[in-house]
Scaffold this motif. Structure first.
Motif, PDB file in Angstrom:
ATOM      1  N   MET A  21       4.101 -10.147 -18.627  1.00 38.62           N
ATOM      2  CA  MET A  21       4.297  -9.601 -16.962  1.00 38.62           C
ATOM      3  C   MET A  21       5.893  -9.443 -17.130  1.00 38.62           C
ATOM      4  N   GLN A  22       6.568 -10.501 -17.358  1.00 39.48           N
ATOM      5  CA  GLN A  22       8.104 -10.425 -17.262  1.00 39.48           C
ATOM      6  C   GLN A  22       8.457  -9.046 -18.164  1.00 39.48           C
ATOM      7  N   GLN A  23       7.849  -8.779 -19.239  1.00 41.82           N
ATOM      8  CA  GLN A  23       8.625  -7.756 -19.947  1.00 41.82           C
ATOM      9  C   GLN A  23       7.952  -6.366 -19.226  1.00 41.82           C
ATOM     10  N   ILE A  24       6.631  -6.375 -18.774  1.00 43.76           N
ATOM     11  CA  ILE A  24       6.080  -5.163 -17.683  1.00 43.76           C
ATOM     12  C   ILE A  24       7.166  -4.998 -16.650  1.00 43.76           C
ATOM     13  N   ILE A  25       7.523  -5.908 -15.909  1.00 42.03           N
ATOM     14  CA  ILE A  25       8.366  -5.805 -14.784  1.00 42.03           C
ATOM     15  C   ILE A  25       9.720  -5.534 -14.915  1.00 42.03           C
ATOM     16  N   GLU A  26      10.135  -5.929 -16.279  1.00 38.82           N
ATOM     17  CA  GLU A  26      11.669  -5.375 -16.485  1.00 38.82           C
ATOM     18  C   GLU A  26      11.606  -4.120 -16.980  1.00 38.82           C
ATOM     19  N   GLN A  27      10.265  -3.507 -17.722  1.00 36.37           N
ATOM     20  CA  GLN A  27      10.280  -2.115 -17.959  1.00 36.37           C
ATOM     21  C   GLN A  27      10.271  -1.124 -16.660  1.00 36.37           C
ATOM     22  N   TYR A  28       9.223  -1.909 -15.744  1.00 31.90           N
ATOM     23  CA  TYR A  28       9.136  -0.735 -14.315  1.00 31.90           C
ATOM     24  C   TYR A  28      10.722  -0.973 -13.725  1.00 31.90           C
ATOM     25  N   GLN A  39       0.861  -1.232   0.017  1.00 35.10           N
ATOM     26  CA  GLN A  39       0.052   0.092   0.064  1.00 35.10           C
ATOM     27  C   GLN A  39       0.649   1.176   0.109  1.00 35.10           C
ATOM     28  N   THR A  40       1.745   1.205  -1.167  1.00 34.05           N
ATOM     29  CA  THR A  40       2.766   2.375  -1.020  1.00 34.05           C
ATOM     30  C   THR A  40       2.651   2.944  -2.405  1.00 34.05           C
ATOM     31  N   TYR A  41       3.388   3.880  -2.595  1.00 39.70           N
ATOM     32  CA  TYR A  41       3.433   4.856  -3.898  1.00 39.70           C
ATOM     33  C   TYR A  41       4.052   3.575  -5.034  1.00 39.70           C
ATOM     34  N   GLU A  42       5.134   3.161  -4.425  1.00 38.89           N
ATOM     35  CA  GLU A  42       5.845   2.029  -5.334  1.00 38.89           C
ATOM     36  C   GLU A  42       4.875   0.973  -5.548  1.00 38.89           C
ATOM     37  N   SER A  43       4.226   0.419  -5.136  1.00 35.45           N
ATOM     38  CA  SER A  43       3.260  -0.685  -5.205  1.00 35.45           C
ATOM     39  C   SER A  43       2.233  -0.292  -6.179  1.00 35.45           C
ATOM     40  N   ARG A  44       1.625   0.785  -5.915  1.00 35.11           N
ATOM     41  CA  ARG A  44       0.625   1.467  -6.909  1.00 35.11           C
ATOM     42  C   ARG A  44       1.324   1.684  -8.062  1.00 35.11           C
ATOM     43  N   GLU A  45       2.295   2.083  -8.206  1.00 32.55           N
ATOM     44  CA  GLU A  45       2.955   2.291  -9.726  1.00 32.55           C
ATOM     45  C   GLU A  45       3.328   0.721 -10.186  1.00 32.55           C
ATOM     46  N   MET A  46       3.325  -0.280  -9.586  1.00 29.82           N
ATOM     47  CA  MET A  46       3.758  -1.392 -10.170  1.00 29.82           C
ATOM     48  C   MET A  46       2.442  -1.902 -10.649  1.00 29.82           C
ATOM     49  N   VAL A  47       1.106  -1.708  -9.958  1.00 27.75           N
ATOM     50  CA  VAL A  47      -0.166  -2.068 -10.365  1.00 27.75           C
ATOM     51  C   VAL A  47      -0.414  -1.557 -11.641  1.00 27.75           C
ATOM     52  N   ALA A  48      -0.114  -0.149 -11.489  1.00 27.18           N
ATOM     53  CA  ALA A  48      -0.325   0.773 -12.650  1.00 27.18           C
ATOM     54  C   ALA A  48       0.341   0.486 -13.902  1.00 27.18           C
ATOM     55  N   ALA A  49       1.482  -0.201 -13.762  1.00 23.68           N
ATOM     56  CA  ALA A  49       2.326  -0.538 -14.919  1.00 23.68           C
ATOM     57  C   ALA A  49       1.594  -1.765 -15.560  1.00 23.68           C
ATOM     58  N   LEU A  50       1.333  -2.637 -14.634  1.00 23.97           N
ATOM     59  CA  LEU A  50       0.649  -3.982 -15.386  1.00 23.97           C
ATOM     60  C   LEU A  50      -0.829  -3.760 -15.916  1.00 23.97           C
ATOM     61  N   GLN A  81      12.685   1.763 -15.341  1.00 20.95           N
ATOM     62  CA  GLN A  81      12.249   3.240 -14.814  1.00 20.95           C
ATOM     63  C   GLN A  81      12.883   3.380 -13.598  1.00 20.95           C
ATOM     64  N   LEU A  82      12.915   2.432 -12.601  1.00 17.65           N
ATOM     65  CA  LEU A  82      13.219   2.508 -11.217  1.00 17.65           C
ATOM     66  C   LEU A  82      14.780   3.012 -11.490  1.00 17.65           C
ATOM     67  N   ALA A  83      15.514   2.177 -12.142  1.00 18.68           N
ATOM     68  CA  ALA A  83      17.010   2.445 -12.287  1.00 18.68           C
ATOM     69  C   ALA A  83      17.349   3.449 -12.941  1.00 18.68           C
ATOM     70  N   THR A  84      17.115   4.790 -12.688  1.00 18.01           N
ATOM     71  CA  THR A  84      17.249   6.052 -13.663  1.00 18.01           C
ATOM     72  C   THR A  84      18.695   6.378 -13.517  1.00 18.01           C
ATOM     73  N   ASN A  85      19.266   5.792 -12.828  1.00 20.45           N
ATOM     74  CA  ASN A  85      20.739   6.500 -12.666  1.00 20.45           C
ATOM     75  C   ASN A  85      21.832   5.272 -13.193  1.00 20.45           C
ATOM     76  N   ILE A  86      21.208   4.323 -13.785  1.00 18.62           N
ATOM     77  CA  ILE A  86      21.984   3.530 -14.823  1.00 18.62           C
ATOM     78  C   ILE A  86      21.596   3.704 -16.267  1.00 18.62           C
ATOM     79  N   ASP A 120      12.570  -2.406   0.204  1.00 23.94           N
ATOM     80  CA  ASP A 120      13.369  -3.081  -0.679  1.00 23.94           C
ATOM     81  C   ASP A 120      13.905  -2.488  -1.887  1.00 23.94           C
ATOM     82  N   ILE A 121      13.059  -1.672  -2.472  1.00 23.26           N
ATOM     83  CA  ILE A 121      13.454  -0.807  -3.587  1.00 23.26           C
ATOM     84  C   ILE A 121      14.195   0.198  -2.953  1.00 23.26           C
TER      85      ILE A 121
END
Length: 372
Positions: free
Chosen positions: A141-148, A62-73, A151-156, A113-114
């Motif tokens: 699902m694997q493609q969506i999670i990889e894309q997510y 129930q955090t911003y990151e988890s809601r972003e994950m659901v939105a990505a899916l 997006q998180l690893a903006t410094n890479i 963890d993130i």
């Protein structure tokens, strides 16, 4: 020479066959409506893509990151968030009952963890009864999670940032462009074999075949007079299918039109040869139609019209080379989608020619033996 042809016994037999065909309204309907309906149904229904798959979600974080994950899916047309659950038991029960295709469980420590640059785990349930849909859903699902993750690893900096993928011959990846040319071959197989078998067997049923034997015409004249009008009508089905593919499904035609019709004519002869063969071993139309399924279904399954040949076991891949429909499907897709000619399709064209000669020769010889 034309005068001699018009006054010949062969021309009289052809005229007789044309009049007989025109009187048979059911045959005309069979040549027009089934090909149209089958091509439309197969073209729209056979689609390997999946859309609007219902998924259930347990979001313990129930955090911003988890809601972003659901939105990505759920931001595309593949997955729809059908319901949110409080525990995994109810989610698993819904998947078991078939109400959901998949379920996603986001643990409570997901955001932590993130933030600490640790691997965040997500549990996914997928209904594997439909193996094809399950495999595609898992891949999405694997493609969506990889894309997510990217997006998180903006410094890479992504290593493949400059990679560009180009899809040749079907830029929009439209499944109808794959299925419609294949189904054209399937329809020609069914229609040409059933029509020719039914026409010849009907002659035996009503006794007109015996009447033809009383005429001074030769056996080859009788048979050729039956083949020519049917061949012309069946080539009309080729034109009909080509127009439907172009106008309804917008399938391109990039190759040589004359080459397409010549090779399609060869395949129509193959189908008619199969039909005449069925007529020689059948006593009634019903028997001929039932027997045709034992021949046509294996031809369709091993043709690559519906499922790619590469996905078949090695033994079946080898057997498919002895399938005339496999070669015709390759020809149709090559001419329509790729615009290639005999320099590429030469092997398939030669194979189709040999099948036409062999099948027609065998079936004609059997028919002639029944006439004498």
């Amino acid at each position: 020479m034309l005068k001699h042809l018009f006054e010949s016994r062969f021309f009289a037999l052809v005229i007789k066959e044309i009049h007989q065909i025109l009187r048979d309204k059911s045959l005309i309907i069979f040549l027009v409506f089934p090909p149209t309906i089958q091509l439309l149904i197969y073209g729209f229904a056979l689609n390997p893509d999946v859309q609007n798959l219902n998924i259930g979600i347990v979001d313990r974080a129930q955090t911003y990151e988890s809601r972003e994950m659901v939105a990505a899916l759920t931001e595309n047309d593949v997955f729809v968030a059908h319901r949110f659950f409080l525990d995994e038991g109810n989610l698993a029960q819904e998947v078991r009952e078939g109400n959901l295709t998949a379920g996603v469980v986001i643990p409570q420590e997901f955001a932590r963890d993130i933030e600490q640059d640790r691997t965040a785990e997500v549990q996914i349930f997928i209904d594997g009864v439909d193996a094809n849909t399950a495999g595609i859903a898992s891949g999405y699902m694997q493609q969506i999670i990889e894309q997510y993750n990217r997006q998180l690893a903006t410094n890479i900096t992504p290593l493949l940032a400059n990679t560009q993928t180009i899809f040749l011959y079907n830029p929009g990846l439209k499944s109808s462009w794959f299925f419609v040319p294949g189904m054209m071959g399937v329809i020609f197989t069914l229609i040409s074999s059933l029509v020719s078998a039914g026409t010849v067997v009907r002659e035996k049923d009503v006794g007109t075949l015996e009447q033809l034997l009383m005429t001074p015409a030769n056996a080859w004249e009788i048979l050729l007079a039956k083949i020519v009008p049917l061949f012309i009508l069946l080539m009309g089905d080729v034109v009909l299918a080509l127009c439907l593919g172009r106008l309804v499904f917008n399938v391109p035609f990039r190759g040589n039109l004359l080459l397409f019709f010549v090779l399609s004519g060869l395949y129509v002869f193959v189908g008619m040869g199969i039909g005449i063969m069925l007529a020689t071993i059948s006593r009634t139309q019903q028997q001929a139609f039932l027997t045709s399924f034992f021949i046509n279904l294996p031809l369709i399954q091993l043709s690559g019209a519906i499922a790619p040949i590469e996905s078949m076991p090695p033994l079946l891949q080898s057997l498919s080379f002895f399938n005339p429909l496999r070669h015709y499907v390759a020809i149709v897709r090559g001419i329509m989608l790729k615009g290639v000619g005999l320099d590429v399709l030469g092997f398939h064209a030669i194979a189709l020619f040999l099948f036409a000669v062999v099948i027609l020769s065998v079936s004609i010889n059997r028919f002639r033996r029944q006439l004498v």
